[in-house]
Design a protein around this motif. Structure first.
Motif, PDB file in Angstrom:
ATOM      1  N   LEU A  57       0.745  -1.178   0.001  1.00 43.63           N
ATOM      2  CA  LEU A  57       0.057   0.017  -0.110  1.00 43.63           C
ATOM      3  C   LEU A  57       0.757   1.279   0.037  1.00 43.63           C
ATOM      4  O   LEU A  57       0.689   2.180  -0.630  1.00 43.63           O
ATOM      5  N   LEU A  58       1.931   1.179   0.748  1.00 44.77           N
ATOM      6  CA  LEU A  58       2.784   2.368   0.882  1.00 44.77           C
ATOM      7  C   LEU A  58       3.245   2.371  -0.311  1.00 44.77           C
ATOM      8  O   LEU A  58       3.415   3.827  -0.962  1.00 44.77           O
ATOM      9  N   ALA A  59       3.896   1.533  -0.837  1.00 43.91           N
ATOM     10  CA  ALA A  59       4.659   1.674  -2.161  1.00 43.91           C
ATOM     11  C   ALA A  59       3.869   1.990  -3.358  1.00 43.91           C
ATOM     12  O   ALA A  59       4.033   3.190  -3.996  1.00 43.91           O
ATOM     13  N   ILE A  60       2.148   1.458  -3.361  1.00 49.73           N
ATOM     14  CA  ILE A  60       1.405   1.928  -4.377  1.00 49.73           C
ATOM     15  C   ILE A  60       1.042   3.206  -4.132  1.00 49.73           C
ATOM     16  O   ILE A  60       1.084   3.953  -5.124  1.00 49.73           O
ATOM     17  N   PHE A  61       0.880   3.530  -2.811  1.00 48.04           N
ATOM     18  CA  PHE A  61       0.313   5.037  -2.753  1.00 48.04           C
ATOM     19  C   PHE A  61       1.172   5.903  -3.033  1.00 48.04           C
ATOM     20  O   PHE A  61       1.226   7.047  -3.713  1.00 48.04           O
ATOM     21  N   PHE A  62       2.726   5.432  -2.515  1.00 49.88           N
ATOM     22  CA  PHE A  62       3.630   6.697  -2.846  1.00 49.88           C
ATOM     23  C   PHE A  62       4.005   6.558  -4.379  1.00 49.88           C
ATOM     24  O   PHE A  62       3.933   7.738  -4.916  1.00 49.88           O
ATOM     25  N   GLY A  63       4.035   5.427  -4.896  1.00 49.42           N
ATOM     26  CA  GLY A  63       4.211   5.449  -6.340  1.00 49.42           C
ATOM     27  C   GLY A  63       2.955   5.992  -7.101  1.00 49.42           C
ATOM     28  O   GLY A  63       3.411   6.921  -8.065  1.00 49.42           O
ATOM     29  N   PHE A  64       1.946   5.653  -6.804  1.00 52.38           N
ATOM     30  CA  PHE A  64       0.756   6.249  -7.634  1.00 52.38           C
ATOM     31  C   PHE A  64       0.731   7.722  -7.190  1.00 52.38           C
ATOM     32  O   PHE A  64       0.355   8.580  -8.220  1.00 52.38           O
ATOM     33  N   GLY A  65       0.962   8.101  -5.802  1.00 50.33           N
ATOM     34  CA  GLY A  65       0.925   9.585  -5.630  1.00 50.33           C
ATOM     35  C   GLY A  65       1.776  10.318  -6.458  1.00 50.33           C
ATOM     36  O   GLY A  65       1.517  11.121  -7.001  1.00 50.33           O
ATOM     37  N   VAL A  66       2.999   9.967  -6.685  1.00 48.65           N
ATOM     38  CA  VAL A  66       3.969  10.493  -7.483  1.00 48.65           C
ATOM     39  C   VAL A  66       3.294  10.377  -8.797  1.00 48.65           C
ATOM     40  O   VAL A  66       3.390  11.619  -9.608  1.00 48.65           O
ATOM     41  N   VAL A  67       2.982   9.327  -9.301  1.00 48.27           N
ATOM     42  CA  VAL A  67       2.357   9.167 -10.848  1.00 48.27           C
ATOM     43  C   VAL A  67       1.353  10.008 -10.876  1.00 48.27           C
ATOM     44  O   VAL A  67       1.448  10.929 -11.883  1.00 48.27           O
ATOM     45  N   ILE A  68       0.411  10.141  -9.958  1.00 51.06           N
ATOM     46  CA  ILE A  68      -0.782  10.780 -10.106  1.00 51.06           C
ATOM     47  C   ILE A  68      -0.569  12.223 -10.155  1.00 51.06           C
ATOM     48  O   ILE A  68      -0.777  13.171 -10.849  1.00 51.06           O
ATOM     49  N   THR A  69       0.364  12.819  -8.913  1.00 48.21           N
ATOM     50  CA  THR A  69       0.524  14.030  -9.189  1.00 48.21           C
ATOM     51  C   THR A  69       1.333  14.595 -10.200  1.00 48.21           C
ATOM     52  O   THR A  69       0.888  15.589 -10.623  1.00 48.21           O
ATOM     53  N   ASN A  70       2.175  13.836 -10.340  1.00 57.69           N
ATOM     54  CA  ASN A  70       2.960  14.011 -11.801  1.00 57.69           C
ATOM     55  C   ASN A  70       1.940  14.117 -13.093  1.00 57.69           C
ATOM     56  O   ASN A  70       2.303  15.067 -13.817  1.00 57.69           O
ATOM     57  N   ASP A  71       1.216  12.990 -13.039  1.00 57.31           N
ATOM     58  CA  ASP A  71       0.292  13.012 -14.164  1.00 57.31           C
ATOM     59  C   ASP A  71      -0.785  14.342 -14.256  1.00 57.31           C
ATOM     60  O   ASP A  71      -0.884  14.935 -15.168  1.00 57.31           O
ATOM     61  N   ILE A  72      -1.138  14.586 -12.871  1.00 52.23           N
ATOM     62  CA  ILE A  72      -2.041  15.764 -12.808  1.00 52.23           C
ATOM     63  C   ILE A  72      -1.513  16.936 -13.243  1.00 52.23           C
ATOM     64  O   ILE A  72      -1.857  17.746 -13.913  1.00 52.23           O
ATOM     65  N   ARG A  73       0.089  17.198 -12.610  1.00 57.18           N
ATOM     66  CA  ARG A  73       0.679  18.121 -13.142  1.00 57.18           C
ATOM     67  C   ARG A  73       0.833  18.180 -14.570  1.00 57.18           C
ATOM     68  O   ARG A  73       0.734  19.483 -15.300  1.00 57.18           O
ATOM     69  N   ILE A  74       0.906  17.170 -15.086  1.00 55.58           N
ATOM     70  CA  ILE A  74       1.215  17.069 -16.499  1.00 55.58           C
ATOM     71  C   ILE A  74       0.087  17.398 -17.278  1.00 55.58           C
ATOM     72  O   ILE A  74      -0.236  18.198 -18.303  1.00 55.58           O
ATOM     73  N   PHE A  75      -1.249  16.957 -16.695  1.00 56.58           N
ATOM     74  CA  PHE A  75      -2.649  17.263 -17.273  1.00 56.58           C
ATOM     75  C   PHE A  75      -2.690  18.794 -17.248  1.00 56.58           C
ATOM     76  O   PHE A  75      -3.051  19.562 -18.230  1.00 56.58           O
ATOM     77  N   LYS A  76      -2.137  19.438 -15.870  1.00 62.01           N
ATOM     78  CA  LYS A  76      -2.312  20.890 -15.964  1.00 62.01           C
ATOM     79  C   LYS A  76      -1.439  21.536 -16.960  1.00 62.01           C
ATOM     80  O   LYS A  76      -1.771  22.467 -17.555  1.00 62.01           O
ATOM     81  N   GLU A  77      -0.275  21.082 -16.984  1.00 56.38           N
ATOM     82  CA  GLU A  77       0.789  21.607 -17.923  1.00 56.38           C
ATOM     83  C   GLU A  77       0.183  21.609 -19.389  1.00 56.38           C
ATOM     84  O   GLU A  77       0.389  22.558 -19.978  1.00 56.38           O
ATOM     85  N   ASP A  78      -0.474  20.232 -19.654  1.00 61.10           N
ATOM     86  CA  ASP A  78      -0.822  20.132 -21.019  1.00 61.10           C
ATOM     87  C   ASP A  78      -1.871  21.210 -21.294  1.00 61.10           C
ATOM     88  O   ASP A  78      -1.959  21.963 -22.173  1.00 61.10           O
TER      89      ASP A  78
END
Lengths: 761, 125, 183
Positions: free
Chosen positions: A21-42
């Motif tokens: 969970l930690l790994a997933i959350f962390f990973g996903f967190g990173v991915v999601i935030t990154n993705d959201i950032r990317i979404f926003k940047e896009d």
């Protein structure tokens, strides 16, 4: 439920899942935030591109200041669904044209000069300067709705969450599958351990599965079990020994007659034995309230002086002192209380109380004390001296009479050697030893001793103590002086009365011949020496005269002879008269008399007595009078008493003058001394006549009252003086007459006369 | 000379009898001596005496009995008791007869004059 | 100059305050004159730097009857185009247009237009007119009034043909005739 209490299986699953969970959350967190950032940047980029695009188109309208054209151009924004609003500003910052998707124009935000793309709430605000060939013509503000972006993000998140859930489920599934690899041997071990602990069966061995750490653990476990088996055997042994010892200790604790109470530092009961419960009548169910105060309250209720006890306890509990007390209870019990601190590991851990029921002991001690007192009173009330000694001759008992006689208090005498504290017995120690050795009663009657110049007699009886195996003896000393005296008097009077009776009988018979002698001698003298008508006539008839006869008689000494016959007859008559007085009883001349007066009169008489003067000078004798003042008058025959005293004075004076031995003693300088004493002694009046003359030996002393016994030379006495005195005192006056004398220590005559006339026979 | 005084002396001791009678004869008195009470009573029945000097300790009839018997025969008879016993106590009956302590004499008398005095007192001679 | 500035200001004020129609009515040619310069902003003249020496000024030629009156001179006396002084020439002959960067063809040339255009069509001369149909016939930019608004039409093919580089922004803004396809 705490984590550490969970089963290993759950723990492993939990750890794996939480790790995943930690790994997933962390990973996903990173991915999601990154993705959201990317979404926003896009979106931002897109917006920028769009703005640029529109901006390009807007250059011309601006250049040509064609608002309509600009509006038309902006209207193209309709095709860009994300754009919500748009405002075009000219270089003066004034709105030039605007676009509103939903018809309502927004308040024109302040124009800026830079390209700025900011997400603000549901919107992305973008300012884009319109430049052309390095010339700025205005600025385009575009407001993009982020709804789409959010929708996208939402969709993205949902996807991601689904994925995460899936992953979690997967990880749970996998974890629960794979945890067995680790947990199974552990659980197995745990199971075995459980079995071991439940069944206490240490013979179980676990089967090793692999050579990993768990394998080592199994080895260790097996080894441990083996060790435990060994130790358990030892421990069982030690435990049984310990239990046995504890049982013994508990047995000792319970079997002791003392009540034992152990309290902790707060004063609450931690241990006690049954005896304690019984002694203090502790409630069976224990205390309901706080133990400490309840216990003390319970004590308080029972004590006579609870405050004192409480004070003592409070003092004690602050210290590590030992205490030793006697406490008394209301029900009459008395407990000897001993307490000492309980030390555990060098620290005070409470206090141990010992209560010894001394009630019976005290009662028996009191009884013993009472008995001892009774015994002491008994032996003290005995008129005899009673002395207890042990086998070594040391004093163990010493009664009051012993103290009185020796002048030594019991405390001082006790423990000392008998002969040192009782010199009188020194000569008798042999007998004492003999009594102890032979275990037979030893008697020694009438042991004489000199006490204060007085001859005393004692009966000494030694009783060996054989009763309880303790060697020793009780010595009884009875002062039999009086008895001895009475005995002597009895013997004396018996003797005297037989002699007196004899003498009286004899005297009667002698009187007649004496009368014959005296009458006829008188007649003879009258007829031979006196001139009378008859004598003259008879003389004439005989051829002579009375003158001739008288001359003849004188010349031949016949008249002198007849006078001598007559004198002898008269003397014999006196003797007979004295002898007759042995048995004469008469009260005719009894009068109330003052003895001191009589004594004084007698002294006067003595100093003027012819015979006394002739033989010794009474003036050379010192006379001491010691009369007790206020002596009562007594009924007596004064002349007789005077006769007795005079007789004694004469005897004393004679004895002192006669004895050359006496006068030689002290270089002749010794002053003859006669002491006259008169004092009251109980119901009697005691008169003493004491001289410091030569005294008399025992043989003389014993016979001195006998009639005709005399130590005086012929002609000095009849030997009846003391006998007559004796009879006067004993017979006529119902008194006693004794004497004390030792050669070299003078003579003391003691006369006792009854004070009351009624005692006369 | 007045009527001669007659004295009866009763004593069982001959020397005492002799001594007393000799003395009283010398004094000019008439004496008759007997050695027992019975004899004395016989004498008293035959003769008259002024004074009887009597011993107490006599064989059979003692002095006291004799005095009692004699006084029954003669009233007003004077008695002088001359006894050897110092413990003699005058019986009440005798006191009733007028005999008093002064009439009692203990043997031995140093001087018989006391007897003479007693007779003089009794008889006036 | 002050005068012209004042005039510009007034124009602008009018443009803002006065409705388009009025401003269009009053100042149609003033706007058109100003627009000439604005067109130049979107147009690159090839060899302009080479021709720098020959043509120091930016030359605006007017062929035909001058509809502007003195407006051009008034506006451009001070104003520079492409950093050059503006020179207004009234062309008598089409050939004179060679020395011009921009040539305004007035409506009077309606008839000699083809001839005129045949001369300029392959030359980098920005031809501007304000007569209906001229654009279709080959004038690069032709003003027309749209509800009292001055607008213009651009003949894209002609622009391509002229060798002038016209910025697409201008093209976007203008009404295009004879657009270039297949590019």
């Amino acid at each position: 439920m705490k984590f550490r209490n969970l089963s290993i299986r759950k723990k492993i699953i939990g750890i794996i899942i939480s790790s995943s969970l930690l790994a997933i959350f962390f990973g996903f967190g990173v991915v999601i935030t990154n993705d959201i950032r990317i979404f926003k940047e896009d979106m931002h980029d897109n917006a920028l591109i769009n703005a640029q695009l529109i901006g390009d188109y807007l250059v011309s309208p601006l250049v040509f200041e064609d608002k309509d054209g600009a509006e038309e151009m902006l209207a193209r924004l309709k095709g860009m669904h994300t754009v919500d609003n748009g405002v075009l500003y000219d270089n003066k910052g004034l709105p030039f044209a605007s676009f509103a998707r939903n018809g309502k124009a927004i308040e024109a935000p302040l124009a800026t000069n830079e390209i700025i793309g900011e997400f603000e709430g549901k919107f992305l605000n973008l300012y884009h300067p319109i430049t052309f060939q390095n010339k700025r013509y205005g600025i385009l503000y575009l407001r993009f709705s982020t709804a789409l972006l959010h929708e996208k993000i939402q969709a993205y998140l949902v996807t991601m969450i689904c994925l995460m859930v899936f992953l979690v489920i997967m990880s749970y599934f996998l974890a629960s599958r794979f945890q067995r690899v680790i947990s199974k041997p552990i659980l197995e071990l745990a199971q075995v351990t459980g079995r071991v602990s439940k069944g206490a069966d240490y013979s179980i061995q676990v089967q090793k599965i692999g050579d990993d750490e768990i394998g080592d653990l199994y080895d260790g476990f097996n080894n441990m079990l083996k060790q435990i088996r060994l130790r358990e055997a030892e421990r069982d042994k030690a435990e049984s020994e310990l239990r046995e010892r504890e049982e013994v200790l508990r047995g000792i604790l319970e079997s002791t007659a003392e009540g034992i109470l152990v309290v902790d530092v707060k004063g609450a009961v931690s241990h006690n034995n049954a005896r304690f419960t019984e002694m203090w009548q502790m409630p069976q169910e224990g205390f309901k309230t706080d133990e400490n105060t309840a216990l003390i309250d319970h004590f308080m209720e029972k004590l006579i002086d609870p405050q004192e006890f409480l004070k003592k306890i409070k003092q004690l509990y602050d210290t590590t002192d030992e205490s030793f007390d006697m406490i008394r209870l209301r029900d009459g019990s008395a407990f000897e209380t001993f307490s000492c601190p309980l030390i555990k590991g060098g620290k005070a851990a409470g206090r141990v109380w010992n209560f010894r029921d001394m009630t019976a002991h005290i009662k028996s001690a009191e009884e013993m004390n009472r008995l001892r007192n009774v015994l002491k009173n008994m032996i003290d009330s005995m008129p005899s001296v009673l002395v207890g000694i042990d086998s070594e001759g040391r004093v163990t008992h010493w009664n009051r009479e012993a103290s009185r006689v020796t002048g030594l208090a019991q405390e001082k005498a006790q423990g000392n050697i008998l002969s040192e504290v009782f010199p009188l017995l020194a000569v008798d120690m042999q007998r004492v030893r003999q009594a102890i050795l032979s275990r037979e009663v030893q008697r020694d009657a009438k042991v004489g001793s000199q006490v204060d110049g007085e001859r005393r007699f004692s009966d000494i009886t030694v009783y060996p103590l054989i009763s309880d195996g303790v060697d020793g003896a009780v010595i009884r000393i009875d002062d039999v002086t009086e008895r001895v005296r009475i005995e002597e008097i009895m013997v004396q009077s018996e003797k005297m009365f037989s002699v007196g009776g004899l003498a009286a009988g004899m005297a009667h018979e002698i009187n007649n011949p004496l009368a014959g002698v005296l009458q006829n001698t008188q007649n003879a003298l009258r007829r031979l020496s006196e001139s009378s008508p008859v004598n003259d006539r008879v003389a004439e008839e005989s051829g002579t005269t009375m003158e001739c006869i008288k001359v003849f008689m004188d010349k031949r000494g016949i008249l002198r002879m007849l006078d001598a016959v007559r004198d002898s007859g008269k003397r014999a008559a006196v003797i007979v008269d004295n002898m007759l007085s042995f048995s004469r009883k008469s009260e005719s001349h009894f009068l109330l008399q003052s003895i001191p007066d009589l004594l004084d009169k007698t002294l006067d008489l003595a100093s003027s007595d012819y015979n006394l003067k002739k033989n010794y000078d009474f003036r050379k004798i010192e006379i001491l009078r010691e009369y007790q003042p206020g002596l009562p008058m007594i009924y007596c025959e004064g002349s007789k008493i005077q006769q007795v005293i005079l007789n004694l004075l004469k005897n004393a004076a004679q004895a002192m003058s006669e004895s050359t031995e006496y006068s030689m003693k002290d270089g002749g300088a010794a002053r003859p001394l006669i002491i006259l004493r008169a004092k009251q002694e109980g119901e009697m009046l005691r008169v003493e006549v004491e001289d410091n003359g030569p005294g008399m030996p025992e043989a003389v002393r014993k016979r001195v009252f006998e009639p005709f016994f005399t130590t005086k030379g012929v002609g000095f006495g009849t030997g009846l003086g003391l006998s007559v005195s004796y009879f006067i005192i004993t017979e006529n006056h119902n008194g006693t007459m004794t004497l004390e004398s030792m050669p070299g220590s003078g003579t003391k005559f003691v006369i006792r006369l009854p004070l009351e006339r009624s005692t006369l026979a | 000379m007045t009527q001669q005084i007659r004295i009866l002396v009763v004593d069982d001791d001959p020397s005492v009898l002799l001594g007393l009678c000799d003395y009283l004869e010398d004094e000019g008195l008439h004496t008759v001596s007997v050695s027992s009470g019975e004899e004395a009573l016989e004498k008293l029945e035959k003769e008259r005496f002024h004074v009887v000097i009597v011993d107490i300790r006599l064989p059979r009839m003692d002095g006291n009995d004799f005095v009692m018997n004699a006084s029954r025969i003669y009233t007003g008879m004077a008695f002088i008791i001359h006894t050897g016993s110092t413990e003699y106590i005058l019986p009440e009956q005798l006191k009733k007869l007028g005999i008093c302590k002064e009439d009692v004499f203990n043997k031995p008398l140093d001087d018989l004059d006391v007897i003479r005095e007693a007779i003089r007192r009794k008889t006036g001679v | 100059m002050l005068n012209s500035l004042k005039k510009n200001t007034i124009i602008l004020l009018i443009m803002i305050c006065v409705p388009n129609s009025a401003y269009a009515d009053l100042l149609e040619y003033e706007i058109k004159a100003v627009f000439l310069e604005r067109f130049t902003r979107f147009v690159e003249w090839p060899h302009m730097n080479q021709a720098e020496n020959s043509l120091k000024n930016f030359v605006i030629g007017v062929i035909g009857e001058n509809p502007y009156g003195g407006l051009l001179e008034e506006i451009y006396s001070e104003k520079k185009i492409k950093d050059r002084k503006v020179e207004i020439r009234y062309l008598e002959d089409v050939k004179e247009s060679l020395s011009c960067h921009l040539v305004f063809i007035s409506a009077s040339k309606k008839h000699g237009l083809a001839q005129l255009l045949s001369f300029t069509e392959d030359k980098p001369i920005l031809t501007v007119s304000d007569t209906k149909g001229f654009a279709e016939r080959g004038v690069l930019i032709n003003f027309f009034m749209d509800k009292r608004r001055v607008r213009f039409t651009i003949n894209e093919s002609a622009v391509r043909k002229s060798g002038l580089i016209m910025n697409y922004r201008l093209l976007e803004f203008a009404k295009i005739v004879k657009p270039v396809h297949g590019e």
